[in-house]
Design an enzyme around this catalytic site. Structure first.
Site, mmCIF file in Angstrom:
data_model
loop_
_atom_site.group_PDB
_atom_site.id
_atom_site.type_symbol
_atom_site.label_atom_id
_atom_site.label_comp_id
_atom_site.label_asym_id
_atom_site.label_seq_id
_atom_site.Cartn_x
_atom_site.Cartn_y
_atom_site.Cartn_z
ATOM 1 N N LYS A 75 0.810 -1.229 0.000
ATOM 2 C CA LYS A 75 0.000 0.000 0.000
ATOM 3 C C LYS A 75 0.838 1.271 0.000
ATOM 4 O O LYS A 75 0.470 2.288 0.581
ATOM 5 C CB LYS A 75 -1.002 0.007 1.165
ATOM 6 C CG LYS A 75 -1.942 -1.185 1.170
ATOM 7 C CD LYS A 75 -2.663 -1.353 -0.172
ATOM 8 C CE LYS A 75 -3.638 -0.220 -0.441
ATOM 9 N NZ LYS A 75 -4.354 -0.416 -1.756
ATOM 10 N N HIS A 94 6.759 -7.401 -2.595
ATOM 11 C CA HIS A 94 6.680 -6.640 -1.343
ATOM 12 C C HIS A 94 7.787 -7.084 -0.379
ATOM 13 O O HIS A 94 7.808 -6.653 0.777
ATOM 14 C CB HIS A 94 5.333 -6.861 -0.647
ATOM 15 C CG HIS A 94 4.177 -6.185 -1.328
ATOM 16 N ND1 HIS A 94 4.253 -4.921 -1.845
ATOM 17 C CD2 HIS A 94 2.903 -6.611 -1.548
ATOM 18 C CE1 HIS A 94 3.078 -4.584 -2.369
ATOM 19 N NE2 HIS A 94 2.261 -5.587 -2.210
ATOM 20 N N SER A 108 -3.629 3.334 4.906
ATOM 21 C CA SER A 108 -4.008 2.617 3.691
ATOM 22 C C SER A 108 -3.964 1.107 3.901
ATOM 23 O O SER A 108 -4.845 0.372 3.446
ATOM 24 C CB SER A 108 -3.074 3.015 2.546
ATOM 25 O OG SER A 108 -3.522 2.466 1.331
#
Length: 307
Positions: free
Chosen positions: A59, A120, A150
């Site tokens: 995010k 990620h 987020s």
């Protein structure tokens, strides 16, 4: 591919496979259990010299930079960049497989070069072959407070991540690095510290919001591309929050609601800088700021929490 069906059709076939998975550590970093259980396939992934790795903490603007890169590499051709959902255009390296959907590694093994790859993973978990092959890496970092907000809303709607629980407790989990993909602090510092040695293009979400054209040109130059001004302006428009929120190949509405429940929170929610002010109480902000100062002591990463 495990099936001749479209990506969206394959997703609908595997409802029983998806659940809110628990986390399991890999070298001290909590990852969703199916990723951890298949870690050897990720760790032994063989990168090609012309692979491009897009790395972010979850995010932090991942889909945004993916769409920018795809448009730059395809000369701003919007139609070509809607050829498939974004996880198919830019596979997610460590994501796990299901009976009909290939894992990120499996999908990448079938993707012709040059490949653009999403991860990620913190720097220390990135497969060594990326560094051995001297691959280009683009990293996007987002200020901690907005990133936390987020991620909280994402974990509410993402039916594969652990239940986020209440907001106050989520702040604590974020500070302790107990969320999927671990500590935000370690993540942003790891890539920052290695950016020059490894030739990483380190971008900031806030700069992308403040001056998108400038950052698109930086990415274009890093990729060795040259586009005329009218195409650059077109890419600025196509990667605006408004455009991407309505782009069915980028807004993750192609995921069924048993994976991403957009009724809980849209995948593309606000895309703002400073939304944290609508979530943190004064007390929470003070506690967070004190912890942040301790964790980031000695770091010179120039984050902005407002623009």
């Amino acid at each position: 591919m495990k099936s001749q069906k479209s990506y969206t059709e394959q997703l609908k076939d595997v409802k029983e496979v998806f659940q809110r998975f628990t986390l399991k550590p890999v070298e001290g970093v909590p990852l969703m259990k199916p990723i951890a259980d298949n870690w050897e396939k990720v760790a032994s992934f063989r990168a090609h010299p012309n692979d491009l790795l897009i790395a972010t903490y979850p995010k932090a603007g991942t889909t945004w930079i993916q769409e920018m890169v795809d448009l730059i590499l395809n000369n701003g051709d919007a139609e070509k960049c809607q050829r498939a959902p974004i996880p198919e255009r830019i596979p997610f390296l460590e994501i796990f497989s299901s009976p009909t959907i290939p894992s990120g590694v499996e999908l990448l093994e079938q993707t012709p070069s040059p490949r653009v790859i999403k991860t990620h993973l913190p720097l220390q978990l990135v497969p060594q072959s990326f560094w051995e092959q001297r691959c280009k890496v683009i990293y996007v970092a987002r200020n901690a407070k907005d990133n936390l907000v987020s991620y909280f809303h994402f974990d509410r709607m993402n039916q594969t991540q652990p239940e986020p629980g209440p907001w106050s407790g989520y702040i604590t989990k974020f500070m302790k690095g107990e969320l999927s993909w671990g500590s935000w602090y370690d993540h942003v510092k790891g890539y920052w510290q290695e950016r020059e040695k490894r030739g990483i293009l380190y971008l900031f979400y806030e700069e992308m919001k403040q001056n998108p054209r400038q950052e698109i040109v930086r990415v274009m130059n890093y990729l060795g591309q040259s586009l005329p001004d009218d195409i650059i302006e077109k890419i600025v428009e196509l990667t605006s929050f408004k455009s991407m929120k309505s782009n069915p190949m980028a807004n993750y509405t192609f995921f069924p609601d048993f994976i991403f429940d957009h009724k809980v929170s849209p995948f593309m929610r606000k895309g703002e800088v400073g939304d944290w002010k609508n979530h943190f109480s004064e007390e929470e902000s003070a506690i967070f700021d004190a912890h942040y100062a301790e964790q980031m002591k000695g770091s010179d990463i120039p984050f902005k929490t407002v623009i």
